[in-house]
Structure formats: C-alpha cells, structure tokens
Design a protein around this motif. Sequence first.
Motif, PDB file in Angstrom:
ATOM      1  N   SER A  91      -0.966  -8.016  -7.508  1.00 37.33           N
ATOM      2  CA  SER A  91      -0.015  -7.247  -6.694  1.00 37.33           C
ATOM      3  C   SER A  91       0.638  -8.121  -5.638  1.00 37.33           C
ATOM      4  O   SER A  91       1.853  -8.037  -5.406  1.00 37.33           O
ATOM      5  N   HIS A 141      -2.830  12.141  -1.151  1.00 36.17           N
ATOM      6  CA  HIS A 141      -3.446  11.095  -1.970  1.00 36.17           C
ATOM      7  C   HIS A 141      -4.593  11.653  -2.808  1.00 36.17           C
ATOM      8  O   HIS A 141      -5.327  12.523  -2.353  1.00 36.17           O
ATOM      9  N   HIS A 175      -4.333   0.315  -0.829  1.00 35.46           N
ATOM     10  CA  HIS A 175      -3.219   1.260  -0.975  1.00 35.46           C
ATOM     11  C   HIS A 175      -2.687   1.600   0.412  1.00 35.46           C
ATOM     12  O   HIS A 175      -3.434   1.569   1.384  1.00 35.46           O
ATOM     13  N   THR A 189      -3.817   1.045   5.811  1.00 41.02           N
ATOM     14  CA  THR A 189      -4.257   0.948   4.414  1.00 41.02           C
ATOM     15  C   THR A 189      -5.702   1.383   4.214  1.00 41.02           C
ATOM     16  O   THR A 189      -6.488   1.434   5.150  1.00 41.02           O
ATOM     17  N   ARG A 209       0.383   7.954  -8.397  1.00 43.33           N
ATOM     18  CA  ARG A 209       1.302   7.321  -7.446  1.00 43.33           C
ATOM     19  C   ARG A 209       2.522   6.779  -8.152  1.00 43.33           C
ATOM     20  O   ARG A 209       2.449   6.312  -9.290  1.00 43.33           O
ATOM     21  N   THR A 267       8.688   1.604   1.360  1.00 44.75           N
ATOM     22  CA  THR A 267       7.417   1.746   0.652  1.00 44.75           C
ATOM     23  C   THR A 267       7.593   1.693  -0.864  1.00 44.75           C
ATOM     24  O   THR A 267       6.709   1.230  -1.583  1.00 44.75           O
ATOM     25  N   ASP A 305       2.146  -0.481  -1.609  1.00 43.51           N
ATOM     26  CA  ASP A 305       0.793  -0.621  -2.170  1.00 43.51           C
ATOM     27  C   ASP A 305       0.499  -2.078  -2.517  1.00 43.51           C
ATOM     28  O   ASP A 305      -0.642  -2.534  -2.398  1.00 43.51           O
ATOM     29  N   THR A 313       2.793  -1.570  -9.816  1.00 46.56           N
ATOM     30  CA  THR A 313       2.186  -2.638  -9.011  1.00 46.56           C
ATOM     31  C   THR A 313       1.670  -3.701  -9.974  1.00 46.56           C
ATOM     32  O   THR A 313       1.462  -3.438 -11.164  1.00 46.56           O
ATOM     33  N   SER A 335      -2.568  -4.230  -1.043  1.00 42.90           N
ATOM     34  CA  SER A 335      -3.517  -4.981  -1.875  1.00 42.90           C
ATOM     35  C   SER A 335      -3.612  -6.430  -1.435  1.00 42.90           C
ATOM     36  O   SER A 335      -4.703  -6.998  -1.359  1.00 42.90           O
TER      37      SER A 335
END
Lengths: 259, 259
Positions: free
Chosen positions: A216, B114, B178, B164, A172, B187, B212, A176, B216
Amino acid sequence: MNKKYAGSELNLTAIQNIPEINPDDDVPHIINRCLTDQNLDLKNKDILVIAQKIISKSEDRFVDLKTVKPSEKALEISKKTDKDPRLVESILGEANEIIRAEKGILVVEHKLGHILANAGIDRSNIARTSDHVLLLPKDPDASARKIKNYFQGLYKIKIGVLITDSIGRAWRLGTTGHALGSSGIKTLMDLRNNEFDRDGRLLQSTVIGVADQIASASTLLMGESSEGTPAIIVRGLDLCDDSDTVKDLIRSAEEDLFR
Amino acid sequence: MNKKYAGSELNLTAIQNIPEINPDDDVPHIINRCLTDQNLDLKNKDILVIAQKIISKSEDRFVDLKTVKPSEKALEISKKTDKDPRLVESILGEANEIIRAEKGILVVEHKLGHILANAGIDRSNIARTSDHVLLLPKDPDASARKIKNYFQGLYKIKIGVLITDSIGRAWRLGTTGHALGSSGIKTLMDLRNNEFDRDGRLLQSTVIGVADQIASASTLLMGESSEGTPAIIVRGLDLCDDSDTVKDLIRSAEEDLFR
C-alpha cells in the motif's frame, strides 16, 4: 523474528523512466539500468516493490479476446454481470471459484488464492489493442525470487522483492496495494504469545499484514494512470526472511466467514 | 484534483518519545513538544498520522468492565462467541449491526460505519487494570480537525491529519492500517472518466483508497506492542483537500456484497 522491524524513518523512492515493458524483456536488467541512470543503488535490507503489470507484460500474459470462445457458463455469467463474455471466459480460466456475480461485478478466488474482482485481469495501460487483456503473472513468488536473485548476485546484499497489485476490498471503497508475490521478505508478522504490550500484557491477537502494508505504501508512489513508475525502493525496514511467502497472507477458505 | 499527488519520494518519520497519554491530555500540544525536542517541524502539505489509541485515551474512552452489566442479548452472543459478556455488551453498545458472530469472532458495523472485529475495542497497551477496555474516539473526524487546526494555526501551513487503526480484513490474514478519521486530506481518489492511462484509454474503474494506503504505510513505523510511536509525519504527497472525510471510504450497505 523481532518485532523491531522498523526504525524511525521509512523512505520510498520511485525508480524513474522505466520504459514500456514488452514480452521477453529482462525486467531486473532494465530496472538496474534505470537505477544506474539515476545514481541510485540498492542497499542491504532494501525491499524492491514492483507492480505486477510489468511482470505480466514481460511474461507475455496477454490474451487477445478475439481468440477467446466463451463457454456456455461464461455466456450465462456474462448475461448476469453485463460483462464481455470473452472477458468472463478469461476470468473463469484464471479462477478456482466464483465468490460473487452481480451486475457489473465478478469476484472470484484466483488460482493463486487471492479473492479478486475480474481475477485481476486488466485492460488499462496494456499498450495493445482494445481487445487485449493482461492476466496476472503465473507464479508471482517465482517472479519475485528471480528478481531478488539477480540483485543479490549483482550487489552482494540481502534484499526482499514484492510483486504488488491494486485490489478492491470488502466493506470499503477504493483499491489499495496488496502483495501478490514475494521473495526474501517476511509477509505476516505474528506477535501472538510472543511479544508484550507497554503494560507487560502478552499480546493475544496481534498479527500484522506487513507485506500488504508495504504494498500500500509503495502504491502511493506508483500512480495508476500514466505516471509509469512501477518500481519502488522501500528503505528502513528489517524484514529479510526467506521462509515467508504471500500464501501466508491468505485466509483459508475454512476460516473465511466472508465468501 | 490532479492525479499527480505523489512525487518520486515518500518519507515517513516517527515522532519519538511520546509519553503515555492520559484523559484530558492535550495531544497536539504534547506532539508539538516532542517535535521540538527532536528538531522536527511540520511543513506545508505534510500529513500527520496518529494512532486512534492515544486519541481515545486523551478523550477518556476507557470503560471499566466491572461496571458493565450484560444484557440478555450480550449473554447469548457471549455464549456463541466465547467472549467476556461484559466485553460483548460494550461491543454491542458501539455497534449498529452484527455482521458475523462465531466462536472467537464478533464482527460488527461500528456506529462510525466501519466493519470491525470487536467494534475496535482494545485491551492492549491501555495502561489500566485488566478490566479496562478502550473504545474508539467518539468522532475521529472532529478529533483530526482539532489537531489539524492547532498545527495550521501554529505553523501557518496547510496540513492533513489522519487518525488510524489496525483493522482485520476479509479474505486475508493480518491487520493493516486503515483511516478512521481525517481532516484536510483527500481520502478517496476517483479517476473514473477523468484520467487517461498510458495508451490514452479513459480509466473506467480506478478509484484509489489513498487514505487507507497512507494509514498502512504509517502503521509500519508505529509498531503494535511496546514501541510507543503513535504519531508519524508523512511527507511527499499533495493531497490537501478540505472536502473529503473518511466516510467517503465506506461502502454503503446497499452496495456491499460481503455482509
């Protein structure tokens, strides 16, 4: 450890006006002064999240690349990756093992166990000449523990401290927040064979990287360029635990299929 | 897009009492009813974060493994991974490519791009027989868009919606939240050659996986077992953007060194 480590609210507050940190500055003392100035305080079970950069600066982890003499190996990898050979030498000095080396990319296993591009060595926001770089703190768990002890002594409460960095990932794009060091906080939540799902089925594979999720969340408020908000209070979690460390988050090389 | 997408506070609130979701349930309507019951509302620039599981359930992405006939290939991979051959067949049906297959482990590139263990197929919390599994939503960006449009129409505000999932990672233990789908939200934050650090140095490599990080943060409040809080309001970010999607977060296979 109960699974109910979160209530229905999570609040994150950036501590404002933290000044540029220099070697030998007393980081917990400075953070506490900033808290007081803003009429903020730490409460029991708060998690104080701090960007590694200010810890590294206070611990004088600066390297002046002008003083670095690249080895043969660094010269060779420099050619392959198109990176400053002095920087490559510094990266190798921080690394256990090279994981990937390609044009523009040098990913290593850091001595601390983390898989990191450039061994986490940073050139931005370091308030030095363009030849200076900044290494990660030598022992981020110990740095976190020192700060935790300071605030626990001062406020007579239990808190957790996380030291974080923004880290690139496989598969990805975008960095983060990840936990680099911790003290007094659960880092990994293993619910396997312990908790049940809504249908009463025993959970078989649920292990949650809670410390990385907190990192994060906090990094969203820290910013990455000139904001200067490297410390965040996270309130609303019940994760105080003195047995966990960030090492619990690192997949062992033997079980790692992606090296 | 300005880098100042965060203020000094970030607040996350779990929407309580969301009932078990069944096929054809109207998720945004149900969420809105729960909001009203708790005297909550959505404000301009809020991000509504929703666990994929309830979206999948509402879209009837259940598969009864009793109806699945494993192919030769699935039988072969089942032997290698020690996984139910009917589950393996379902995973292959969701996958573009196998990334790793070892005892107990089957990591694939999902059709959505993904990299996911078991193609994100879930057996827990699905309120069906033990032979039922739940696939990811077919088009999570479209699911997010539909929910965004519902609330934007209702409240006459701009919001972002994220779908998510909790996903395993290379190198580190524990899942983290994620982004699987998004609408109306930035994003990926690319600061390269655009923003400056505290010392006026042009940032050269800072690209932040903001979606992301939000996922989280939200997952910390969602819980993983029986809590039943699959929807979170995130307040304090200024990330409204209609051009971004979750695809921006996926590293292209050509640039991916860890497959």
